[in-house]
Design a protein around this motif. Structure first.
Motif, PDB file in Angstrom:
ATOM      1  N   ALA A   1       0.507  -1.140   9.103  1.00 46.51           N
ATOM      2  CA  ALA A   1      -0.002  -1.793   8.247  1.00 46.51           C
ATOM      3  C   ALA A   1      -0.112  -3.368   8.249  1.00 46.51           C
ATOM      4  O   ALA A   1      -1.032  -3.989   7.696  1.00 46.51           O
ATOM      5  CB  ALA A   1       0.617  -1.477   6.601  1.00 46.51           C
ATOM      6  N   GLN A   2       0.848  -3.844   8.898  1.00 48.24           N
ATOM      7  CA  GLN A   2       0.640  -5.430   9.086  1.00 48.24           C
ATOM      8  C   GLN A   2      -0.558  -5.814   9.787  1.00 48.24           C
ATOM      9  O   GLN A   2      -0.754  -6.913   9.883  1.00 48.24           O
ATOM     10  CB  GLN A   2       1.919  -5.853   9.917  1.00 48.24           C
ATOM     11  CG  GLN A   2       2.390  -5.268  11.246  1.00 48.24           C
ATOM     12  CD  GLN A   2       3.648  -5.525  11.716  1.00 48.24           C
ATOM     13  OE1 GLN A   2       4.075  -6.731  11.708  1.00 48.24           O
ATOM     14  NE2 GLN A   2       4.445  -4.667  11.950  1.00 48.24           N
ATOM     15  N   PHE A   3      -1.180  -4.624  10.766  1.00 46.02           N
ATOM     16  CA  PHE A   3      -2.199  -5.178  11.762  1.00 46.02           C
ATOM     17  C   PHE A   3      -3.536  -4.713  10.990  1.00 46.02           C
ATOM     18  O   PHE A   3      -4.582  -5.181  11.507  1.00 46.02           O
ATOM     19  CB  PHE A   3      -1.977  -4.395  12.883  1.00 46.02           C
ATOM     20  CG  PHE A   3      -0.984  -4.633  13.607  1.00 46.02           C
ATOM     21  CD1 PHE A   3      -0.699  -5.971  14.398  1.00 46.02           C
ATOM     22  CD2 PHE A   3       0.142  -3.595  13.567  1.00 46.02           C
ATOM     23  CE1 PHE A   3       0.396  -6.134  14.977  1.00 46.02           C
ATOM     24  CE2 PHE A   3       1.462  -4.225  14.176  1.00 46.02           C
ATOM     25  CZ  PHE A   3       1.445  -5.152  14.883  1.00 46.02           C
ATOM     26  N   ILE A   4      -3.555  -3.871   9.701  1.00 41.66           N
ATOM     27  CA  ILE A   4      -5.009  -3.846   9.107  1.00 41.66           C
ATOM     28  C   ILE A   4      -5.498  -4.664   8.666  1.00 41.66           C
ATOM     29  O   ILE A   4      -4.792  -5.670   7.847  1.00 41.66           O
ATOM     30  CB  ILE A   4      -4.584  -2.668   8.150  1.00 41.66           C
ATOM     31  CG1 ILE A   4      -3.973  -1.438   8.893  1.00 41.66           C
ATOM     32  CG2 ILE A   4      -5.984  -2.124   7.403  1.00 41.66           C
ATOM     33  CD1 ILE A   4      -3.811  -0.200   7.605  1.00 41.66           C
TER      34      ILE A   4
ATOM     35  N   LEU B   1       6.104 -12.548  -3.387  1.00 41.63           N
ATOM     36  CA  LEU B   1       5.356 -12.209  -1.996  1.00 41.63           C
ATOM     37  C   LEU B   1       6.259 -11.228  -1.115  1.00 41.63           C
ATOM     38  O   LEU B   1       5.477 -10.375  -0.743  1.00 41.63           O
ATOM     39  CB  LEU B   1       5.153 -13.601  -1.513  1.00 41.63           C
ATOM     40  CG  LEU B   1       4.405 -13.653  -0.321  1.00 41.63           C
ATOM     41  CD1 LEU B   1       3.015 -13.148  -0.357  1.00 41.63           C
ATOM     42  CD2 LEU B   1       4.525 -15.017   0.530  1.00 41.63           C
ATOM     43  N   ARG B   2       7.536 -11.406  -1.312  1.00 40.83           N
ATOM     44  CA  ARG B   2       8.100 -10.571  -0.330  1.00 40.83           C
ATOM     45  C   ARG B   2       8.185  -9.002  -0.908  1.00 40.83           C
ATOM     46  O   ARG B   2       7.953  -8.246   0.006  1.00 40.83           O
ATOM     47  CB  ARG B   2       9.594 -11.037  -0.131  1.00 40.83           C
ATOM     48  CG  ARG B   2      10.695 -10.467   0.495  1.00 40.83           C
ATOM     49  CD  ARG B   2      11.954 -10.863   0.547  1.00 40.83           C
ATOM     50  NE  ARG B   2      12.929  -9.863   1.150  1.00 40.83           N
ATOM     51  CZ  ARG B   2      13.077  -9.825   2.643  1.00 40.83           C
ATOM     52  NH1 ARG B   2      12.592 -10.705   3.329  1.00 40.83           N
ATOM     53  NH2 ARG B   2      13.921  -8.940   3.212  1.00 40.83           N
TER      54      ARG B   2
ATOM     55  N   ARG C   1       6.265  -3.854   0.649  1.00 36.33           N
ATOM     56  CA  ARG C   1       5.971  -2.404   0.176  1.00 36.33           C
ATOM     57  C   ARG C   1       4.453  -2.117   0.719  1.00 36.33           C
ATOM     58  O   ARG C   1       4.369  -1.042   1.154  1.00 36.33           O
ATOM     59  CB  ARG C   1       5.672  -2.654  -1.684  1.00 36.33           C
ATOM     60  CG  ARG C   1       4.975  -1.326  -2.035  1.00 36.33           C
ATOM     61  CD  ARG C   1       5.066  -1.499  -3.596  1.00 36.33           C
ATOM     62  NE  ARG C   1       4.494  -0.284  -4.420  1.00 36.33           N
ATOM     63  CZ  ARG C   1       4.372  -0.064  -5.369  1.00 36.33           C
ATOM     64  NH1 ARG C   1       4.398  -1.180  -6.484  1.00 36.33           N
ATOM     65  NH2 ARG C   1       3.785   0.947  -5.945  1.00 36.33           N
ATOM     66  N   HIS C   2       3.540  -3.176   0.988  1.00 39.57           N
ATOM     67  CA  HIS C   2       2.202  -3.109   1.229  1.00 39.57           C
ATOM     68  C   HIS C   2       1.864  -3.230   2.799  1.00 39.57           C
ATOM     69  O   HIS C   2       1.166  -2.578   3.534  1.00 39.57           O
ATOM     70  CB  HIS C   2       1.373  -3.668   0.732  1.00 39.57           C
ATOM     71  CG  HIS C   2       1.239  -3.246  -1.007  1.00 39.57           C
ATOM     72  ND1 HIS C   2       0.631  -1.969  -1.392  1.00 39.57           N
ATOM     73  CD2 HIS C   2       1.780  -3.822  -2.069  1.00 39.57           C
ATOM     74  CE1 HIS C   2       0.812  -1.944  -2.669  1.00 39.57           C
ATOM     75  NE2 HIS C   2       1.737  -2.939  -3.061  1.00 39.57           N
TER      76      HIS C   2
ATOM     77  N   LEU D   1      -7.915  -6.605  -6.163  1.00 37.82           N
ATOM     78  CA  LEU D   1      -7.399  -7.902  -6.387  1.00 37.82           C
ATOM     79  C   LEU D   1      -5.924  -8.087  -5.308  1.00 37.82           C
ATOM     80  O   LEU D   1      -5.862  -9.131  -4.644  1.00 37.82           O
ATOM     81  CB  LEU D   1      -7.203  -8.599  -7.695  1.00 37.82           C
ATOM     82  CG  LEU D   1      -8.057  -8.836  -8.615  1.00 37.82           C
ATOM     83  CD1 LEU D   1      -7.843  -9.237 -10.045  1.00 37.82           C
ATOM     84  CD2 LEU D   1      -8.637 -10.344  -7.876  1.00 37.82           C
ATOM     85  N   LEU D   2      -5.330  -7.252  -5.445  1.00 35.81           N
ATOM     86  CA  LEU D   2      -4.252  -7.332  -4.677  1.00 35.81           C
ATOM     87  C   LEU D   2      -3.999  -7.272  -3.299  1.00 35.81           C
ATOM     88  O   LEU D   2      -3.607  -8.100  -2.608  1.00 35.81           O
ATOM     89  CB  LEU D   2      -3.173  -6.007  -5.305  1.00 35.81           C
ATOM     90  CG  LEU D   2      -1.553  -6.110  -4.273  1.00 35.81           C
ATOM     91  CD1 LEU D   2      -0.966  -7.262  -4.644  1.00 35.81           C
ATOM     92  CD2 LEU D   2      -0.730  -4.780  -4.758  1.00 35.81           C
TER      93      LEU D   2
END
Length: 334
Positions: free
Chosen positions: A210-213, A306-307, A312-313, A272-273
């Motif tokens: 997910a961190q690369f999407i 933010l953390r 979570r996402h 928005l998120l």
């Protein structure tokens, strides 16, 4: 007995450059190079070509590979690995070789542990080996995988999925994460960690795919919504609401909800998120701003908030994300 026999599929006979040198090199490096001080004997590696005989298989980069084994040699291997399949099979739906699919089914029926790297998941799915299972692939292709094989529970957020006798990885370097995980399962954490040190890679990476999407651009924008979406992206530091967007678009909140969902596949608040997270990612990558300031400018609020959203996402903390993407010298935010 070796640590196990590993058969790696090399796809040929598609009529196009058909195998990825990087992803093919990963299982060759992990399982094909003896490590006598770690485990002796090591794995027994076989490269199994899908073409007739042991002819050359083009990479598209000026190289060709002659494989000493054929598809029938998949049967009897302890582990079968399918690296990426040709792009034409993923993007245009060109059929994979019937002989390959049949061989994968025979190998699985004989008790082999079935593994895919990146879009190799399409071959396992075509063979029915992912039905009812959780699986992953490169995040750029997970939507196609889910659409083409609805019985597969596709997860685009992880680096790899271990379902016991069937394992799948995301794309490119995530294949190395999965291969090291296989060594960890087979030979223990100490040996896997030592092997990772020799390869100058972390034994276990934090977070997932997910961190690369790329979250910055929605899949489809309704032309009539583009002005309000552009305005929202320019004002993410404000406490925007659905009513704010609807008022800006000169439509009711219900109409905005319906049109935005049709255009992007998500709700206004989730859109928005996603944009706020994308803005935070960009700031973490390109500036040295404190985490608190990143939260403020992205509209995600405090550092703790933010953390929370990153874990979570995105699957990692903002600090871990920044350390993973030190792509350019820090600069001040505009």
């Amino acid at each position: 007995m070796p640590a196990g026999s590993v058969a790696v599929v090399v796809t040929e006979e598609i009529g196009v450059p058909s195998w990825d040198l990087y992803e093919l090199s990963i299982p060759c490096t992990v399982f094909g190079k003896p490590q006598p001080d770690l485990a002796d004997p090591w794995y027994d590696l076989r490269l199994c070509g899908t073409g007739a005989g042991a002819g050359g298989s083009p990479t598209g980069g000026g190289l060709s590979l002659r494989t000493p084994y054929r598809l029938e040699d998949l049967v009897g291997a302890d582990t079968v690995i399918v690296p990426s399949v040709p792009d034409v099979c993923v993007e245009e739906g060109a059929p994979l070789p019937r002989e390959l699919i049949a061989a994968l089914r025979r190998a699985a029926a004989a008790g082999a542990r079935m593994v895919s790297l990146c879009t190799g998941a399409f071959a396992l799915a075509e063979a029915g080996l992912l039905d009812g299972r959780r699986a992953t692939a490169h995040w750029m292709h997970t939507a196609q995988l889910a659409g083409r094989y609805p019985k597969v529970r596709v997860d685009d957020s992880v680096l790899y999925v271990d379902e016991g006798d069937v394992l799948t990885s995301a794309g490119l370097t995530a294949g190395l994460d999965l291969c090291l995980h296989l060594v960890r399962r087979d030979l223990g954490a100490h040996i896997a960690n030592q092997l990772a040190r020799r390869m100058v890679v972390p034994a276990h990476r934090p977070g997932g795919q997910a961190q690369f999407i790329d979250l910055s651009v929605p899949a489809r924008d309704d032309a009539g919504l583009s002005p309000v979406l552009d305005w929202a992206r320019a004002h993410l530091d404000r406490p925007l609401t659905v009513e704010d967007l609807a008022r800006r678009a000169a439509m009711s909140p219900r109409t905005l909800y319906r049109r935005l969902h049709a255009a992007t596949g998500t709700t206004p608040l989730r859109w928005l998120l996603g944009q706020r997270l994308a803005r935070a990612q960009s700031l973490l990558e390109s500036t040295d701003l404190p985490i608190e300031k990143v939260g403020e400018l992205s509209g995600l609020g405090t550092a703790n908030n933010l953390r929370h959203h990153f874990l979570r996402h995105i699957g990692v903390s903002p600090g871990d994300y920044r350390r993973a993407f030190p792509a350019r010298p820090p600069r001040a935010a505009p």
